[in-house]
Design a protein around this motif. Structure first.
Motif, short mmCIF file in Angstrom:
data_model
loop_
_atom_site.label_atom_id
_atom_site.label_comp_id
_atom_site.label_asym_id
_atom_site.label_seq_id
_atom_site.Cartn_x
_atom_site.Cartn_y
_atom_site.Cartn_z
N GLU A 262 1.87 -1.11 0.34
CA GLU A 262 2.95 -0.43 -0.34
C GLU A 262 3.89 -1.51 -0.89
O GLU A 262 4.22 -2.46 -0.20
CB GLU A 262 3.69 0.48 0.62
CG GLU A 262 2.86 1.62 1.17
CD GLU A 262 3.65 2.48 2.14
OE1 GLU A 262 4.89 2.35 2.18
OE2 GLU A 262 3.02 3.25 2.87
N GLU A 263 4.31 -1.33 -2.12
CA GLU A 263 5.10 -2.37 -2.79
C GLU A 263 6.34 -2.76 -1.99
O GLU A 263 6.70 -3.94 -1.91
CB GLU A 263 5.48 -1.92 -4.19
CG GLU A 263 6.22 -2.97 -5.02
CD GLU A 263 5.43 -4.26 -5.19
OE1 GLU A 263 5.96 -5.33 -4.81
OE2 GLU A 263 4.29 -4.20 -5.69
N ARG B 289 7.98 -9.65 1.16
CA ARG B 289 9.33 -9.09 1.20
C ARG B 289 9.91 -9.20 2.61
O ARG B 289 11.11 -9.46 2.77
CB ARG B 289 9.30 -7.63 0.73
CG ARG B 289 8.91 -7.46 -0.75
CD ARG B 289 8.99 -6.00 -1.17
NE ARG B 289 8.50 -5.78 -2.52
CZ ARG B 289 9.24 -5.90 -3.63
NH1 ARG B 289 10.52 -6.25 -3.54
NH2 ARG B 289 8.70 -5.67 -4.82
N HIS C 246 -5.10 0.92 -9.34
CA HIS C 246 -3.92 0.42 -8.65
C HIS C 246 -3.14 -0.52 -9.58
O HIS C 246 -3.75 -1.33 -10.29
CB HIS C 246 -4.29 -0.35 -7.38
CG HIS C 246 -4.72 0.54 -6.26
ND1 HIS C 246 -6.03 0.95 -6.09
CD2 HIS C 246 -4.02 1.11 -5.25
CE1 HIS C 246 -6.12 1.72 -5.02
NE2 HIS C 246 -4.91 1.84 -4.50
N ASP C 247 -1.83 -0.39 -9.56
CA ASP C 247 -1.00 -1.28 -10.36
C ASP C 247 -0.98 -2.68 -9.76
O ASP C 247 -1.11 -2.84 -8.53
CB ASP C 247 0.43 -0.74 -10.43
CG ASP C 247 0.52 0.58 -11.17
OD1 ASP C 247 -0.31 0.80 -12.07
OD2 ASP C 247 1.41 1.39 -10.83
N ARG D 25 5.61 -5.17 1.70
CA ARG D 25 4.69 -6.31 1.65
C ARG D 25 5.20 -7.45 2.54
O ARG D 25 6.39 -7.61 2.76
CB ARG D 25 4.55 -6.79 0.20
CG ARG D 25 3.85 -5.78 -0.70
CD ARG D 25 4.07 -6.11 -2.17
NE ARG D 25 3.68 -7.49 -2.45
CZ ARG D 25 4.08 -8.16 -3.54
NH1 ARG D 25 4.88 -7.59 -4.42
NH2 ARG D 25 3.68 -9.39 -3.74
N SER E 260 12.16 -6.24 1.92
CA SER E 260 11.40 -5.11 2.42
C SER E 260 12.31 -3.93 2.68
O SER E 260 13.52 -4.07 2.79
CB SER E 260 10.69 -5.49 3.72
OG SER E 260 11.65 -5.77 4.73
N ILE F 234 -0.90 -12.44 -5.38
CA ILE F 234 -0.76 -11.87 -6.72
C ILE F 234 -1.84 -12.40 -7.66
O ILE F 234 -1.94 -11.95 -8.80
CB ILE F 234 0.64 -12.14 -7.31
CG1 ILE F 234 0.94 -13.64 -7.39
CG2 ILE F 234 1.71 -11.42 -6.51
CD1 ILE F 234 2.27 -13.95 -8.06
N TYR G 257 -4.91 -3.64 1.97
CA TYR G 257 -4.72 -3.98 0.56
C TYR G 257 -5.18 -2.81 -0.32
O TYR G 257 -6.25 -2.25 -0.07
CB TYR G 257 -5.52 -5.24 0.19
CG TYR G 257 -5.23 -5.69 -1.22
CD1 TYR G 257 -4.15 -6.54 -1.47
CD2 TYR G 257 -5.98 -5.24 -2.30
CE1 TYR G 257 -3.84 -6.94 -2.76
CE2 TYR G 257 -5.68 -5.62 -3.59
CZ TYR G 257 -4.61 -6.48 -3.81
OH TYR G 257 -4.30 -6.86 -5.09
N PRO G 258 -4.41 -2.43 -1.33
CA PRO G 258 -3.11 -3.01 -1.63
C PRO G 258 -2.02 -2.43 -0.74
O PRO G 258 -2.09 -1.24 -0.38
CB PRO G 258 -2.90 -2.60 -3.09
CG PRO G 258 -3.64 -1.30 -3.22
CD PRO G 258 -4.83 -1.43 -2.33
N LEU H 2 0.50 -6.05 -8.18
CA LEU H 2 1.66 -6.28 -7.33
C LEU H 2 2.77 -6.95 -8.13
O LEU H 2 2.51 -7.75 -9.04
CB LEU H 2 1.27 -7.17 -6.14
CG LEU H 2 0.24 -6.60 -5.17
CD1 LEU H 2 -0.15 -7.66 -4.14
CD2 LEU H 2 0.77 -5.36 -4.48
N ASP H 3 3.99 -6.64 -7.79
CA ASP H 3 5.15 -7.25 -8.43
C ASP H 3 5.19 -8.73 -8.04
O ASP H 3 5.29 -9.06 -6.85
CB ASP H 3 6.43 -6.54 -7.97
CG ASP H 3 7.68 -7.11 -8.61
OD1 ASP H 3 7.57 -8.02 -9.45
OD2 ASP H 3 8.78 -6.65 -8.23
#
Length: 253
Positions: free
Chosen positions: A26-27, A33, A96-97, A30, A13, A88, A23-24, A99-100
């Protein structure tokens, strides 16, 4: 013991943040992280470094459990993987992209449990018996400087896996406990025993509780908030007084 290396900085993080509650998220902010950062920061205090999980004490030794116990451990790892990767699997909102998945996969990979099997000494053991063995295990693996620090949950809680716990894990894994309303999936539990600092002063016996496998168990692997008394976890059962931490909030049976 599987050896793990420190977690790469790009998976952690951002500093000074708190896990996002919407949701979602911030990448860079999370919960997964933050969990990985927690693992990194607390790993200097013990010898189960850069991992999360529990010590599991097997307390039933029968021909049937000899076959079922390894399957129950496999089921536990399956649910730990689901805990780490569930977010995920959610379809991204429009515009929205996704999530990694990398931090989730990393967290799932680092789940590790110590298994204690001792048919001579802990066959049919009580929570108090398991607690004494757990105390010894903690002292063997927790560094002195970690005694007064915020610890990973594996040094605060252990799993006491008896026949009932084995059955609940297998029933949940095979779907037997997942039919009907959603709340049915949150009822199967395992017995969890607390660390030495949390003796039940009134009764003189170790504090232990029933913890839902799907809903609450894996969060305990990261400890609990510093300002929370462990006796506040769960609700006392009206029949036997044991704290139940399973079902829907605020924990129902």
């Amino acid at each position: 013991m599987t050896s793990f290396s420190p977690i790469a900085p790009h998976l952690l993080s951002q500093p000074l943040g708190f896990p996002s509650s919407h949701y979602p998220p911030e990448e860079g902010n999370r919960w997964v992280r933050h969990s990985l950062r927690d693992i990194n920061e607390k790993s200097s205090f013990h010898d189960r470094q850069y991992s999360w999980g529990f010590t599991i004490f097997r307390t039933v030794y029968t021909p049937e459990s000899d076959e079922a116990f390894p399957k129950a451990i496999e089921a536990l790892h399956h649910f730990a993987n689901s805990y780490a990767t569930e977010e995920i699997s959610v379809k991204p909102l429009r515009n929205h992209d996704p999530l990694d998945p990398a931090p989730n996969e990393e967290l799932a990979r680092r789940f590790y449990c110590d298994i204690v099997e001792d048919a001579k000494n802990i066959n049919g053991a009580s929570p108090d018996d398991v607690a004494k063995r757990f105390d010894i295990w903690v002292q063997e693996h927790l560094q002195p400087e970690g005694q007064n620090s915020m610890k990973m949950g594996r040094f605060c809680f252990c799993i006491m896996l008896d026949q009932q716990g084995i059955d609940h894990l297998l029933d949940l894994r095979t779907g037997e406990a997942s039919r009907g309303p959603y709340r049915n999936r949150l009822k199967p539990y395992v017995k969890v025993v607390t660390e030495a600092a949390n003796w039940n002063e009134e009764g003189g016996e170790r504090f232990w509780l029933r913890v839902g496998i799907k809903g609450h168990l894996f969060g305990l692997a990261f400890g609990w908030p510093e300002d929370l008394d462990i006796s506040e976890l769960g609700n006392p059962d009206p029949t036997d007084g044991i704290h139940n931490m399973y079902g829907m909030w605020p924990f129902d049976s």
